[in-house]
Design a protein around this motif. Structure first.
Motif, PDB file in Angstrom:
ATOM      1  N   SER A  35       0.840  -1.207   0.000  1.00 28.99           N
ATOM      2  CA  SER A  35       0.000   0.000   0.000  1.00 28.99           C
ATOM      3  C   SER A  35       0.875   1.257   0.000  1.00 28.99           C
ATOM      4  O   SER A  35       0.523   2.275  -0.612  1.00 28.99           O
ATOM      5  CB  SER A  35      -0.977  -0.008   1.179  1.00 28.99           C
ATOM      6  OG  SER A  35      -0.288   0.216   2.386  1.00 28.99           O
ATOM      7  N   VAL A  36       2.038   1.173   0.659  1.00 31.23           N
ATOM      8  CA  VAL A  36       2.967   2.312   0.641  1.00 31.23           C
ATOM      9  C   VAL A  36       3.505   2.529  -0.775  1.00 31.23           C
ATOM     10  O   VAL A  36       3.583   3.665  -1.266  1.00 31.23           O
ATOM     11  CB  VAL A  36       4.138   2.061   1.638  1.00 31.23           C
ATOM     12  CG1 VAL A  36       5.228   3.117   1.471  1.00 31.23           C
ATOM     13  CG2 VAL A  36       3.620   2.034   3.066  1.00 31.23           C
ATOM     14  N   VAL A  37       3.844   1.427  -1.432  1.00 29.54           N
ATOM     15  CA  VAL A  37       4.361   1.529  -2.807  1.00 29.54           C
ATOM     16  C   VAL A  37       3.285   2.125  -3.723  1.00 29.54           C
ATOM     17  O   VAL A  37       3.558   3.018  -4.539  1.00 29.54           O
ATOM     18  CB  VAL A  37       4.796   0.135  -3.329  1.00 29.54           C
ATOM     19  CG1 VAL A  37       5.146   0.197  -4.811  1.00 29.54           C
ATOM     20  CG2 VAL A  37       5.990  -0.369  -2.539  1.00 29.54           C
ATOM     21  N   ARG A  38       2.054   1.654  -3.565  1.00 38.11           N
ATOM     22  CA  ARG A  38       0.963   2.172  -4.417  1.00 38.11           C
ATOM     23  C   ARG A  38       0.783   3.673  -4.218  1.00 38.11           C
ATOM     24  O   ARG A  38       0.630   4.437  -5.174  1.00 38.11           O
ATOM     25  CB  ARG A  38      -0.352   1.471  -4.077  1.00 38.11           C
ATOM     26  CG  ARG A  38      -0.440   0.040  -4.545  1.00 38.11           C
ATOM     27  CD  ARG A  38      -1.786  -0.573  -4.166  1.00 38.11           C
ATOM     28  NE  ARG A  38      -2.884   0.026  -4.897  1.00 38.11           N
ATOM     29  CZ  ARG A  38      -4.162  -0.067  -4.535  1.00 38.11           C
ATOM     30  NH1 ARG A  38      -4.498  -0.709  -3.439  1.00 38.11           N
ATOM     31  NH2 ARG A  38      -5.102   0.488  -5.266  1.00 38.11           N
ATOM     32  N   ALA A  39       0.806   4.083  -2.941  1.00 37.94           N
ATOM     33  CA  ALA A  39       0.607   5.511  -2.655  1.00 37.94           C
ATOM     34  C   ALA A  39       1.736   6.335  -3.260  1.00 37.94           C
ATOM     35  O   ALA A  39       1.514   7.407  -3.839  1.00 37.94           O
ATOM     36  CB  ALA A  39       0.530   5.720  -1.145  1.00 37.94           C
TER      37      ALA A  39
END
Lengths: 340, 153
Positions: free
Chosen positions: B12-16
């Protein structure tokens, strides 16, 4: 790539026409299968709006189809009355001129049905469905004797259906892991065969992005899946894709599509009704999903590196869910009292 | 072994980061489609990281129960018993995902035979098989999440 391809197309056309000049060139994005661009060109002193349609490199192909077959079909259709598709100008069989196996076609003018559905109020949708069904009926009324030998002729409707169901059996066998949902669907297709209809030309990818409407008249593009089969395949495919990728001009009511189609077709309600079209909403996907599954297998084996293929692996599960739901609806609809 | 932040959290951090850093850098439809597909794939990978092992084990157990019920009800033509025997012979040698997946595949083969035979049987047996298939569809739907047909006209 864009400038290289433009120059390649210009050189290819220059070998075949006088006074060739491409005045505008624009790659077409979207679509899963082919490399495409549309461009304006001056050929032999005439302004033309054209399309280049070619195969992507093997390792990036999501679905493999034959350009030779598509070219032969489009050439035959252009000799027949009806103007169902754009005219095809050239075919580079081995890609030596255009960089990859490719065709140059006339651009089919008009708005995609999908665009029109998004742009217009729902009160206009019945007219759009009518125009679309008139196109489907016209495709299905094509004289199959005038079609090229590249399109395989089943011996009979039963042979055709056996072959279509066998595509599903092979689809299950070719999966990279056991697939009980596919076995369920295939078994249901085999046990619930509809009444036959005369075999005809089937577009094979009859969905709203592939129907172009111009001044109340429709034509179809992307004929790579065309074959001789059952006319209800196109209707079922259209309904299934409309449900997966709204807007759905029927509002989820297959009877609406059947009614419009029957107004333009020689078939009757015994052959074309929500139950039979529902059956083909499933059956029609066998060959296409088989091609896709082959690409998924290649992805797992490292022979395909397409992000689109990786993305589609997840989307196929949405299609499978749609088929299972539809089977349960059709079973309930055809069983007295809804019991099974 | 470090377990936190979880794999799904890291994704989710990578997506953000992708969304915040790369959005707006290009209006090229090819680039936008590519980014949308990457984001879709990461979202489904995150769900799989969180649930895949548990779902495979629970589905396998459910299929064993179903297969035993079909045999007891006299609905087997021999394939279900044979598949079940193969499944029982293959006790989990480890909790590595490859071992769990291999056993899940054997269970899936049993479920495929159950599905074929249940459509002929109808009634309660068919409903039980459809329930097992519905469980699988539920999991696949969760993996898909809000996935759209990215890159299509």
């Amino acid at each position: 790539m864009t400038d290289d391809q433009r120059a390649r197309i210009e050189a290819y056309l220059a070998d075949r026409h006088r006074d060739v000049r491409i005045t505008r060139y624009s790659p077409i994005s979207g679509g899963y299968s082919r490399l495409m661009a549309e461009f304006d060109a001056e050929l032999d002193g005439q302004k033309r709006h054209l399309v280049w349609r070619g195969d992507p490199p093997a390792e990036r192909q999501i679905i493999v189809t034959s350009r030779q077959k598509e070219f032969a079909l489009l050439s035959a259709l252009s000799r027949l009355p009806g103007d169902l598709a754009g005219k095809v100008l050239h075919f580079d069989r081995d890609g030596s001129g255009l960089g990859t196996t490719s065709m140059i076609l006339e651009y089919v003018e008009g708005d995609q049905l999908m665009t029109l559905l998004k742009r217009t109020g729902q009160q206009r949708w019945p007219a759009l469905i009518g125009t679309t069904c008139a196109l489907a009926a016209a495709i299905h009324a094509t004289d199959i004797e005038a079609l090229p030998p590249e399109l395989e002729r089943p011996g009979s409707w039963s042979d055709y259906l056996d072959g279509a169901i066998d595509q599903w059996r092979q689809l299950e066998r070719e999966q990279v892991e056991p697939a009980p949902l596919l076995r369920y669907v295939t078994t249901w297709l085999d046990r619930n065969r509809p009444p036959p209809t005369p075999l005809c030309l089937v577009h094979g990818d009859f969905e709203s992005p592939n129907v172009l409407i111009d001044a109340g008249r429709a034509r179809a593009i992307d004929w790579e899946f065309a074959h001789i089969g059952d006319p209800r395949e196109d209707l079922g495919f259209f309904l299934a894709l409309a449900a997966l990728m709204p807007p759905d001009p029927t509002g989820g009511d297959p009877a609406e599509l059947c009614r419009h189609y029957l107004a333009h077709s020689h078939l009757d309600e015994d052959g074309v009704n929500p139950q039979t079209v529902g059956y083909f909403s499933i059956l029609a996907f066998g060959p296409m999903v088989r091609r896709l599954s082959g690409q998924v297998a290649d992805l797992i084996a490292g022979r395909n590196r397409s992000l689109q293929t990786a993305n589609l692996t997840v989307m196929v599960t949405a299609m499978v869910e749609g088929w299972v739901r539809l089977i349960q609806q059709l079973t309930t609809a055809t069983t007295p009292g809804g019991a099974r | 072994m470090m377990t936190l932040p979880s794999s799904s959290h890291l994704i989710s951090v990578v997506r953000a980061e992708i969304t915040e850093t790369l959005s707006g850098i290009s209006e090229d439809p090819k680039v936008l489609n590519c980014l949308a597909m990457v984001d879709s794939m990461l979202a489904s990978i995150a769900i799989r990281c969180e649930h895949e092992i548990g779902w495979m084990i629970s589905e396998t157990n459910e299929i064993v129960d179903l297969a035993e019920a079909m045999i007891a009800d006299g609905r087997d033509d021999g394939r279900i018993a044979a598949g079940l025997a193969r499944l029982h012979d293959r006790a989990l040698a480890s909790f590595d995902i490859a071992a769990i997946r291999a056993r899940y595949h054997q269970a899936s083969a049993v479920l495929a035979d159950c599905a074929e035979l249940a459509l002929a049987a109808g009634g309660q047996i068919r409903s039980m098989v459809e329930q097992a298939l519905a469980t699988r569809l539920d999991h696949e739907r969760e993996i898909r999440g809000a996935l759209a047909f990215v890159g299509r006209g």
